[in-house]
Design a protein around this motif. Structure first.
Motif, PDB file in Angstrom:
ATOM      1  N   PHE A 257     -22.807   1.734  17.126  1.00 48.49           N
ATOM      2  CA  PHE A 257     -21.874   1.359  18.192  1.00 48.49           C
ATOM      3  C   PHE A 257     -20.818   2.442  18.396  1.00 48.49           C
ATOM      4  CE2 PHE A 257     -17.869  -0.663  19.479  1.00 48.49           C
ATOM      5  CZ  PHE A 257     -18.242  -1.109  20.730  1.00 48.49           C
ATOM      6  N   LEU A 258     -20.337   3.029  17.314  1.00 48.06           N
ATOM      7  CA  LEU A 258     -19.374   4.124  17.439  1.00 48.06           C
ATOM      8  C   LEU A 258     -19.993   5.326  18.144  1.00 48.06           C
ATOM      9  CD1 LEU A 258     -17.513   4.057  14.008  1.00 48.06           C
ATOM     10  CD2 LEU A 258     -16.740   3.167  16.213  1.00 48.06           C
ATOM     11  N   GLN A 259     -21.269   5.595  17.880  1.00 49.25           N
ATOM     12  CA  GLN A 259     -21.961   6.691  18.566  1.00 49.25           C
ATOM     13  C   GLN A 259     -22.109   6.391  20.051  1.00 49.25           C
ATOM     14  OE1 GLN A 259     -25.664   7.191  16.535  1.00 49.25           O
ATOM     15  NE2 GLN A 259     -24.765   8.331  14.834  1.00 49.25           N
ATOM     16  N   VAL A 260     -22.470   5.153  20.383  1.00 42.83           N
ATOM     17  CA  VAL A 260     -22.608   4.762  21.791  1.00 42.83           C
ATOM     18  C   VAL A 260     -21.268   4.890  22.492  1.00 42.83           C
ATOM     19  CG1 VAL A 260     -23.026   2.789  23.317  1.00 42.83           C
ATOM     20  CG2 VAL A 260     -24.598   3.262  21.448  1.00 42.83           C
ATOM     21  N   LYS A 261     -20.220   4.442  21.827  1.00 43.00           N
ATOM     22  CA  LYS A 261     -18.880   4.496  22.408  1.00 43.00           C
ATOM     23  C   LYS A 261     -18.433   5.939  22.635  1.00 43.00           C
ATOM     24  CE  LYS A 261     -14.297   2.616  21.550  1.00 43.00           C
ATOM     25  NZ  LYS A 261     -13.468   1.873  20.594  1.00 43.00           N
ATOM     26  N   SER A 262     -18.734   6.828  21.696  1.00 40.65           N
ATOM     27  CA  SER A 262     -18.326   8.224  21.854  1.00 40.65           C
ATOM     28  C   SER A 262     -19.144   8.925  22.941  1.00 40.65           C
ATOM     29  CB  SER A 262     -18.440   8.980  20.536  1.00 40.65           C
ATOM     30  OG  SER A 262     -19.791   9.158  20.185  1.00 40.65           O
TER      31      SER A 262
ATOM     32  N   ARG B 233     -20.410   7.453  25.615  1.00 41.68           N
ATOM     33  CA  ARG B 233     -20.000   6.912  26.912  1.00 41.68           C
ATOM     34  C   ARG B 233     -18.685   7.524  27.359  1.00 41.68           C
ATOM     35  NH1 ARG B 233     -20.604   0.771  27.961  1.00 41.68           N
ATOM     36  NH2 ARG B 233     -21.136   1.519  30.016  1.00 41.68           N
ATOM     37  N   GLN B 234     -17.798   7.860  26.414  1.00 40.23           N
ATOM     38  CA  GLN B 234     -16.534   8.478  26.787  1.00 40.23           C
ATOM     39  C   GLN B 234     -16.741   9.912  27.257  1.00 40.23           C
ATOM     40  OE1 GLN B 234     -14.106   8.032  23.332  1.00 40.23           O
ATOM     41  NE2 GLN B 234     -13.543   5.919  23.808  1.00 40.23           N
ATOM     42  N   HIS B 235     -17.714  10.593  26.683  1.00 29.60           N
ATOM     43  CA  HIS B 235     -17.956  11.982  27.071  1.00 29.60           C
ATOM     44  C   HIS B 235     -18.665  12.102  28.409  1.00 29.60           C
ATOM     45  CE1 HIS B 235     -16.449  13.575  23.366  1.00 29.60           C
ATOM     46  NE2 HIS B 235     -17.295  12.860  22.653  1.00 29.60           N
ATOM     47  N   THR B 236     -19.468  11.112  28.780  1.00 26.77           N
ATOM     48  CA  THR B 236     -20.254  11.209  30.002  1.00 26.77           C
ATOM     49  C   THR B 236     -19.682  10.375  31.143  1.00 26.77           C
ATOM     50  OG1 THR B 236     -21.696   9.393  29.288  1.00 26.77           O
ATOM     51  CG2 THR B 236     -22.365  11.653  28.715  1.00 26.77           C
ATOM     52  N   ALA B 237     -18.502   9.792  30.962  1.00 24.53           N
ATOM     53  CA  ALA B 237     -17.941   8.961  32.016  1.00 24.53           C
ATOM     54  C   ALA B 237     -17.546   9.819  33.219  1.00 24.53           C
ATOM     55  CB  ALA B 237     -16.724   8.203  31.493  1.00 24.53           C
ATOM     56  N   ALA B 238     -17.912   9.344  34.391  1.00 22.59           N
ATOM     57  CA  ALA B 238     -17.602  10.067  35.628  1.00 22.59           C
ATOM     58  C   ALA B 238     -16.191   9.717  36.072  1.00 22.59           C
ATOM     59  CB  ALA B 238     -18.600   9.706  36.715  1.00 22.59           C
ATOM     60  N   SER B 239     -15.573  10.649  36.734  1.00 22.87           N
ATOM     61  CA  SER B 239     -14.217  10.438  37.230  1.00 22.87           C
ATOM     62  C   SER B 239     -14.262   9.539  38.447  1.00 22.87           C
ATOM     63  CB  SER B 239     -13.603  11.782  37.571  1.00 22.87           C
ATOM     64  OG  SER B 239     -12.335  11.577  38.157  1.00 22.87           O
ATOM     65  N   THR B 240     -13.323   8.592  38.510  1.00 21.51           N
ATOM     66  CA  THR B 240     -13.239   7.703  39.665  1.00 21.51           C
ATOM     67  C   THR B 240     -12.089   8.092  40.576  1.00 21.51           C
ATOM     68  OG1 THR B 240     -11.851   6.174  38.408  1.00 21.51           O
ATOM     69  CG2 THR B 240     -14.246   5.762  38.432  1.00 21.51           C
ATOM     70  N   ASP B 241     -11.470   9.211  40.267  1.00 17.85           N
ATOM     71  CA  ASP B 241     -10.346   9.676  41.073  1.00 17.85           C
ATOM     72  C   ASP B 241     -10.875  10.316  42.356  1.00 17.85           C
ATOM     73  OD1 ASP B 241      -7.828  10.288  41.848  1.00 17.85           O
ATOM     74  OD2 ASP B 241      -7.574  11.987  40.470  1.00 17.85           O
ATOM     75  N   ASP B 242     -10.340   9.870  43.507  1.00 17.64           N
ATOM     76  CA  ASP B 242     -10.781  10.413  44.797  1.00 17.64           C
ATOM     77  C   ASP B 242     -10.172  11.780  45.077  1.00 17.64           C
ATOM     78  OD1 ASP B 242     -12.330   8.238  45.280  1.00 17.64           O
ATOM     79  OD2 ASP B 242     -10.812   7.177  46.446  1.00 17.64           O
ATOM     80  N   ARG B 243      -9.036  12.059  44.479  1.00 20.76           N
ATOM     81  CA  ARG B 243      -8.377  13.355  44.687  1.00 20.76           C
ATOM     82  C   ARG B 243      -9.071  14.409  43.853  1.00 20.76           C
ATOM     83  NH1 ARG B 243      -3.080  12.195  42.428  1.00 20.76           N
ATOM     84  NH2 ARG B 243      -4.089  10.335  41.628  1.00 20.76           N
ATOM     85  N   VAL B 244      -9.314  15.564  44.453  1.00 18.96           N
ATOM     86  CA  VAL B 244      -9.985  16.646  43.734  1.00 18.96           C
ATOM     87  C   VAL B 244      -9.086  17.798  43.525  1.00 18.96           C
ATOM     88  CG1 VAL B 244     -11.911  18.238  43.722  1.00 18.96           C
ATOM     89  CG2 VAL B 244     -12.184  15.954  44.653  1.00 18.96           C
TER      90      VAL B 244
END
Length: 154
Positions: free
Chosen positions: A136-141, A143-154
């Motif tokens: 679970f710790l591996q899955v959590k780490s 997911r944090q590294h591959t999370a896409a940005s949801t910010d519309d400002r670039v």
């Protein structure tokens, strides 16, 4: 004539076994295989051998995953998400071991081998739960590294 300096496939497999057996995941999977085998022996010696089905299935699954991770086939076969599959294997194994072990320990009066299998099953449940936590710790780490940005400002 064969080249004497080339490594044979058996020697390569043995080297992978030695190196993977020293990793944290290799030690955990090896311990899961060993304790499942001990539980199979205890349940086979008891009057109720039907409880050994959980130990047999979990030992086979642990052996399969040990082989897959040892030979690094998880990096070659990308159709299956091996991290999540291993998480479900360990989580379900922990749950099944705790349930069947409690049944064996509570209802095993007069059958020492069944009680011993239940006690080892509780230890196996803790080991599988620890494996689930590590995965679970591996899955959590990841997911944090591959999370896409949801910010519309670039």
């Amino acid at each position: 004539m064969a080249d004497a300096t080339a490594a044979s496939p058996a020697a390569n497999c043995l080297e992978k076994l030695k190196s993977y057996g020293k990793t944290q995941k290799g030690v955990i999977l090896g311990a899961e295989i060993l304790i499942s085998f001990i539980i199979i022996i205890c349940y086979a010696a008891s009057m109720y051998g039907g409880y050994s089905a959980v130990a047999i299935c979990e030992m086979i699954f642990a052996m399969v995953f040990f082989g897959i991770f040892m030979m690094e086939m998880d990096k070659q076969i990308l159709v299956v998400n091996w991290l999540w599959t291993d998480l479900f294997r360990a989580g379900i194994g922990a749950l099944l071991y705790v349930i069947t072990s409690l049944i064996c320990v509570i209802g095993g009066s007069g059958d020492g081998a069944r009680i011993a299998g239940g006690v080892f099953g509780l230890i196996a449940g803790i080991l599988f739960a620890y494996d689930t936590y590590i995965i679970f710790l591996q899955v959590k780490s990841t997911r944090q590294h591959t999370a896409a940005s949801t910010d519309d400002r670039v």
